[in-house]
Design a protein around this motif. Structure first.
Motif, short mmCIF file in Angstrom:
data_model
loop_
_atom_site.label_atom_id
_atom_site.label_comp_id
_atom_site.label_asym_id
_atom_site.label_seq_id
_atom_site.Cartn_x
_atom_site.Cartn_y
_atom_site.Cartn_z
N HIS A 638 0.86 -1.18 0.00
CA HIS A 638 0.00 0.00 0.00
C HIS A 638 0.90 1.23 0.00
O HIS A 638 1.61 1.48 0.97
CB HIS A 638 -0.91 0.02 1.23
CG HIS A 638 -1.79 -1.19 1.33
ND1 HIS A 638 -3.09 -1.21 0.90
CD2 HIS A 638 -1.54 -2.44 1.81
CE1 HIS A 638 -3.62 -2.39 1.12
NE2 HIS A 638 -2.69 -3.17 1.67
N ARG A 639 0.86 2.00 -1.08
CA ARG A 639 1.72 3.18 -1.19
C ARG A 639 0.95 4.46 -0.89
O ARG A 639 -0.25 4.54 -1.14
CB ARG A 639 2.32 3.28 -2.60
CG ARG A 639 3.20 2.12 -2.98
CD ARG A 639 3.77 2.32 -4.39
NE ARG A 639 4.28 1.06 -4.93
CZ ARG A 639 4.64 0.89 -6.19
NH1 ARG A 639 4.55 1.91 -7.05
NH2 ARG A 639 5.08 -0.28 -6.60
N ASP A 640 1.68 5.45 -0.39
CA ASP A 640 1.12 6.78 -0.13
C ASP A 640 -0.17 6.72 0.68
O ASP A 640 -1.19 7.35 0.36
CB ASP A 640 0.86 7.53 -1.45
CG ASP A 640 2.16 7.80 -2.21
OD1 ASP A 640 3.18 8.05 -1.55
OD2 ASP A 640 2.15 7.72 -3.45
N VAL A 641 -0.10 5.93 1.76
CA VAL A 641 -1.26 5.80 2.64
C VAL A 641 -1.13 6.83 3.77
O VAL A 641 -0.05 6.97 4.35
CB VAL A 641 -1.30 4.37 3.24
CG1 VAL A 641 -2.50 4.23 4.17
CG2 VAL A 641 -1.34 3.33 2.14
N PRO A 642 -2.19 7.57 4.10
CA PRO A 642 -2.13 8.46 5.25
C PRO A 642 -1.72 7.68 6.50
O PRO A 642 -2.14 6.53 6.68
CB PRO A 642 -3.56 9.00 5.37
CG PRO A 642 -4.09 8.91 3.97
CD PRO A 642 -3.47 7.67 3.39
N PHE A 643 -0.93 8.31 7.35
CA PHE A 643 -0.33 7.62 8.49
C PHE A 643 -1.38 6.94 9.36
O PHE A 643 -1.24 5.76 9.73
CB PHE A 643 0.49 8.62 9.31
CG PHE A 643 1.23 7.99 10.47
CD1 PHE A 643 2.42 7.32 10.27
CD2 PHE A 643 0.72 8.07 11.76
CE1 PHE A 643 3.10 6.74 11.33
CE2 PHE A 643 1.40 7.50 12.83
CZ PHE A 643 2.58 6.82 12.61
N ASP A 644 -2.44 7.65 9.72
CA ASP A 644 -3.46 7.07 10.59
C ASP A 644 -4.15 5.88 9.94
O ASP A 644 -4.49 4.90 10.61
CB ASP A 644 -4.49 8.14 10.96
CG ASP A 644 -3.91 9.19 11.89
OD1 ASP A 644 -2.90 8.89 12.56
OD2 ASP A 644 -4.44 10.32 11.94
N GLU A 645 -4.36 5.97 8.62
CA GLU A 645 -4.99 4.86 7.90
C GLU A 645 -4.07 3.65 7.90
O GLU A 645 -4.52 2.50 8.01
CB GLU A 645 -5.31 5.29 6.47
CG GLU A 645 -6.12 4.26 5.68
CD GLU A 645 -6.44 4.75 4.28
OE1 GLU A 645 -6.41 3.93 3.35
OE2 GLU A 645 -6.71 5.97 4.13
N ALA A 646 -2.75 3.89 7.78
CA ALA A 646 -1.77 2.80 7.79
C ALA A 646 -1.79 2.06 9.12
O ALA A 646 -1.68 0.83 9.17
CB ALA A 646 -0.37 3.35 7.50
N LYS A 647 -1.95 2.81 10.21
CA LYS A 647 -2.01 2.17 11.53
C LYS A 647 -3.25 1.29 11.65
O LYS A 647 -3.22 0.23 12.30
CB LYS A 647 -1.98 3.23 12.62
CG LYS A 647 -0.63 3.96 12.73
CD LYS A 647 -0.61 4.98 13.85
CE LYS A 647 -0.48 4.31 15.19
NZ LYS A 647 -0.28 5.28 16.29
N LYS A 648 -4.35 1.71 11.00
CA LYS A 648 -5.57 0.90 11.02
C LYS A 648 -5.37 -0.42 10.28
O LYS A 648 -6.03 -1.41 10.58
CB LYS A 648 -6.73 1.68 10.40
CG LYS A 648 -7.19 2.86 11.23
CD LYS A 648 -8.29 3.64 10.53
CE LYS A 648 -8.69 4.88 11.32
NZ LYS A 648 -9.71 5.69 10.59
N LEU A 649 -4.45 -0.42 9.29
CA LEU A 649 -4.16 -1.65 8.56
C LEU A 649 -3.39 -2.65 9.44
O LEU A 649 -3.23 -3.82 9.07
CB LEU A 649 -3.33 -1.34 7.32
CG LEU A 649 -4.04 -0.64 6.16
CD1 LEU A 649 -3.04 -0.22 5.09
CD2 LEU A 649 -5.11 -1.56 5.55
N GLY A 650 -2.90 -2.17 10.59
CA GLY A 650 -2.15 -3.05 11.49
C GLY A 650 -0.65 -2.83 11.46
O GLY A 650 0.10 -3.52 12.15
N ALA A 651 -0.18 -1.86 10.67
CA ALA A 651 1.25 -1.58 10.60
C ALA A 651 1.73 -1.01 11.92
O ALA A 651 1.08 -0.17 12.54
CB ALA A 651 1.55 -0.60 9.47
N ILE A 652 2.91 -1.48 12.35
CA ILE A 652 3.47 -1.08 13.64
C ILE A 652 4.51 0.00 13.42
O ILE A 652 5.47 -0.18 12.66
CB ILE A 652 4.10 -2.29 14.35
CG1 ILE A 652 3.05 -3.37 14.60
CG2 ILE A 652 4.75 -1.87 15.66
CD1 ILE A 652 3.62 -4.69 15.07
N ALA A 653 4.34 1.16 14.09
CA ALA A 653 5.32 2.25 14.00
C ALA A 653 6.46 1.99 14.96
O ALA A 653 6.23 1.60 16.12
CB ALA A 653 4.65 3.58 14.32
#
Length: 883
Positions: A638-653
């Motif tokens: 997933h490219r150019d995803v807004p940060f908050d949306e990326a966290k909803k996908l389960g990505a760990i910062a």
């Protein structure tokens, strides 16, 4: 207002002025070869200022964690000794990229300080750049005009190039600036001084200080020193948060504010010592030393804690060395002035987290790791301090014996270089014992070291030669070949080696970043082929390294990545993601990535964990990773995803990483991470995964190294070849494990028999030697020369001493494996009454067999290279005894 309330008020004010409030970038910089630490608020915007990244949004504000301990901005030695210098500090800042300029920045700064924070306008002074005739830059009358709307003429002061022309470095963006200074003196201090605030601006008065610098970036400094206009005007402001809090809380020292006082109170509780604030007036030398030490520890605690939280562990190289140096400075102050002979700083971490954990959640999340790393580092340095003090005591004893009063500067430098002993600590200990230190010699040695380091790291860059305008587009996620043109290039000289850096308009080359090595390959056309030997990341673009320039740099080229190396690196990178997931499943959710390295040949993964990973756990991890490989899970990108949306996908910062407004998410089944690197298209491309080592990197940090694909195949062949070779030693026995076990059992049995036989031989030889001994002036002289193992020879001379405990000189020479060994044994009375020393005797005699050695006064040994000189060495010992 509390410090936290002041920080929030700044953000709210600029949010009301249409600024996007952005999070602080990590204090430790990982992918910029020009900087180790964020030392100014603008560091994270370098690529925007240089025109290599989209400036939207054009208005931004934040509070930035900064560290200044090296290079141009080096405040380390001032920290603790005055009221306002720090290593780690917060920089409140607002930026405009091609939007408002001088008038807007000045008006907003004045409104915030006077209308919002209610600072007294009469206490504020501003400076403007006086101009530089040699560079044809006039006085900044524009800024002065805008300031005149707010302050009287006598509160506007001309400043020189040092104070009022801001430069990022020797080259790069720069421009005039306006500093805002505050006179915070009490009425009594003003009366006693007899000077106005204007007279004390930039005069190092601790109560008349700069709090805000408004930088008007207009120029770019080229390598030849000339200036050119930037493509857009940039506002970059920086306000010292600690100084601002001090003003608003009516304190005369940053350390008396609620930023530092909770930490200092904790220090008082642990040490039993009292800290005195500025308001309490003059103090004794002893109390001042305590105050300085507590300030140093409070400041350095923050710097080290934030650095560890951002992923930088103390070490002996680069950024890690800087952090270790800061920590050791604090330990040394606590040791010397707070009487803390055991680890101390780590006990303050809970207080720091309680005070700053809400504003900076990375502290709270990693409190356990910070404490463990800090304690281990403190313990290690305290052991080093003890050893250094022991060596210094020995040196002082030797000086006493020689009647000397000054410690050689070279010795003082060795203490500094090897044991981390700062010069002032060496001077303190020497002074307490009536000695001085040759500081001039020390400085000479220090300068030599600096020159060596400077020469080793010297890099000379020419100016960029621009062929075409434009921004680079990275196409490497989708292509390994792409048509391109060179936008610009420059020549780089390092250690007498010359190469060139190219920036392409379109590039499939991944520049080294995030632990993944850069791509290699070529750019080519019908006329020529140029090798790309490496690709680096700089200012958010790929820089291509070549040994030679194309004959026609303006021509069109095809950029071609070495796909074999790219695919191997991609497989290893994907394997690190699967490894990270597997470690979390098997060891626990506390596992967090702390660093990685990915190349075509290998992968390395550092992670937080507080004990050794067992063999069984390693096997479980390998099985889980290989199972995901066999599933051939496809890349879900997933490219150019807004940060908050990326966290909803389960990505760990990850703490310590800087993420933009838009991010890239890489998912392989259950593994989901933020990542900008190159990956395999499916897990099956990895082939196979095998861990080759697991080790400790630092307290609470483990490291796994592993192989994948073809490298695993080679590893399997190597293991198979070793196993075949071992089998051949045992006649290709079917039950190899049983045969080896039996062999070890037989070996141990024979070893015991040999040791028993050797003991019997030593006993018999010792009796024989004593019988054959000769007497010289009442001294029994025992000599002999044998073929035997060194440990048996040592046993032999001790046996002789047991048989003849007085009036004995025993010299035994042996040859084993073609190497001579000399052993000298003396009875106690020969040492005490005759002044003999076995160590001195053996060192002199060993020269005859091209060797050396030493030992104690009664027993010493030496090895050599020349067996033919052994007999002469034995005779030499007897001669030196002068019996």
């Amino acid at each position: 207002m509390t410090a936290n309330e002041i920080r929030d008020s700044f953000k709210k004010f600029f949010e009301s002025k249409q600024h996007a409030i952005v999070p602080s970038a990590p204090m430790v910089i990982k992918d910029d070869p020009t900087l180790m630490f964020t030392n100014a608020g603008m560091n994270q915007w370098k690529d925007i200022i240089l025109g290599t990244r989209d400036p939207e949004p054009r208005r931004r504000a934040d509070t930035q964690k900064c560290l200044r301990v090296s290079g141009k901005h080096n405040d380390l030695e001032e920290v603790g000794h005055d009221t306002y210098h720090h290593t780690m500090f917060e920089m409140l800042g607002n930026w405009s990229f091609g939007d408002y300029f001088k008038e807007g920045a000045i008006d907003m700064a004045w409104e915030y300080l006077v209308d919002v924070l209610k600072l007294n306008p009469e206490d504020l002074y501003v400076t403007v750049f006086e101009g530089s005739p040699e560079e044809n830059i006039p006085r900044d009358d524009e800024a002065a005009k805008y300031w005149a709307k707010h302050v009287p003429e006598d509160h506007i002061i001309n400043g020189n190039k040092h104070d009022n022309f801001w430069e990022m470095g020797d080259t790069g963006p720069c421009g005039p600036c306006s500093e805002i200074h505050v006179d915070s003196r009490t009425p009594e201090q003003r009366k006693a001084s007899g000077k106005s605030g204007r007279e004390l601006v930039n005069q190092d008065d601790p109560q008349v200080i700069e709090i805000w610098n408004l930088v008007f970036m207009q120029f770019n400094r080229k390598a030849d020193g000339s200036l050119e206009k930037l493509s857009m005007n940039v506002i970059d402001t920086g306000m010292g948060f600690e100084r601002l809090v001090r003003m608003l809380q009516g304190k005369h020292s940053n350390y008396d504010t609620d930023i530092f006082q909770p930490i200092i109170k904790a220090e008082e509780q642990i040490t039993g010592l009292k800290y005195t604030t500025f308001e309490e007036g003059e103090v004794s030398k002893e109390q001042d030393d305590i105050n300085v030490a507590m300030r140093v520890c409070a400041d350095h605690l923050r710097a080290v804690s934030f650095s560890i939280a951002d992923g930088q562990l103390p070490s002996n190289a680069k950024a890690g060395y800087v952090i270790r140096r800061i920590l050791r400075r604090a330990v040394r102050y606590a040791y010397t002035f707070l009487n803390q002979k055991e680890s101390f700083l780590y006990k303050l971490v809970p207080t720091l987290v309680a005070e700053m954990g809400e504003a900076f959640p990375e502290l709270k999340a990693q409190q356990q790791l910070i404490s463990k790393v800090m304690k281990e580092e403190e313990d290690a340095f305290l052991r080093t301090l003890d050893k250094g003090i022991s060596l210094l005591d020995k040196a002082m004893d030797e000086m006493k014996g020689k009647g000397e009063k000054e410690l050689n500067g070279e010795q003082a430098f060795r203490l500094f270089d090897t044991y981390g002993f700062p010069l002032d600590l060496t001077e303190l200990i020497c002074r307490e014992n009536g000695f001085t230190v040759n500081e001039e010699q020390f400085n000479v040695e220090m300068q030599k070291q600096k020159e060596r380091a400077r020469n080793a790291a010297a890099v000379e860059n020419s100016d960029w030669v621009e062929i075409a305008q434009g921004e680079q587009q990275f196409v490497g996620y989708d292509y390994t070949e792409y048509e391109c043109h060179i936008l610009r290039y420059r020549k780089v000289t390092q250690k007498k080696n010359e190469f060139y850096e190219l920036v392409l308009d379109y590039t499939p080359f991944y520049g080294e970043m995030g632990g993944q090595v850069g791509d290699q390959g070529v750019i080519c056309n019908e006329a020529e082929t140029i090798d790309i030997i490496d690709s680096k990341r700089e200012n958010n673009q790929t820089v291509h390294i070549v040994k030679q320039l194309p004959k026609d740099p303006s021509a069109q080229f095809m950029a071609c990545v070495d796909t074999e190396k790219r695919d191997a690196s991609a497989a290893n990178h994907t394997a690190t993601h699967l490894l990270d997931y597997a470690l979390k499943q098997i060891l626990g959710d506390h596992v967090e990535q702390k660093g990685s390295f990915v190349s075509p040949d290998t992968l390395r993964f550092d992670f937080s964990h507080f004990e050794k990973v067992s063999d069984e756990q390693i096997r479980e991890v390998e099985r889980m990773v290989n199972d995901m490989i066999r599933q051939d899970i496809q890349l879900d990108e997933h490219r150019d995803v807004p940060f908050d949306e990326a966290k909803k996908l389960g990505a760990i910062a990850l703490f310590g990483e800087k993420y933009g407004d838009k991010v890239r998410v890489v998912r392989f089944g259950p593994s989901c991470e933020f990542c900008g690197g190159i990956h395999a298209k499916a897990t099956g491309k990895i082939g196979f995964f095998k861990i080759v080592s697991e080790s400790s990197v630092a307290a609470g940090i483990r490291r796994i190294e592993a192989k994948t694909g073809k490298e695993c195949e080679e590893l399997l062949y190597q293991t198979e070849d070793i196993l075949k070779a071992v089998k051949a030693f045992f006649n290709n026995a079917k039950d190899l494990q049983g045969v080896i076990a039996k062999y070890i059992e037989e070996h141990d049995s024979m070893k015991k028999d040999i040791e028993q036989f050797q003991a019997q031989r030593v006993q018999a030889l010792s009796q024989e030697l004593v019988k054959k001994a000769r007497t010289v002036n009442g001294v029994t002289v025992v000599t002999g020369k044998f073929d035997m193992m060194p440990n048996a020879a040592k046993d032999l001379v001790f046996k002789v001493r047991e048989l003849h405990p007085e009036g004995l000189v025993c010299v035994v020479g042996t040859i084993f494996d073609s190497k001579p060994m000399l052993n000298v044994m003396l009875s106690d009375d020969m040492v005490k009454d005759h002044g003999l020393n076995a160590g001195q005797l053996v060192r002199e005699a060993a020269k005859l067999m091209q060797g050396g050695g030493g030992g104690q006064p009664h027993f010493a040994s030496a090895g050599g290279k020349n067996p033919d000189g052994l007999s002469a060495a034995i005779d030499k010992v007897i001669e030196l005894c002068k019996l």
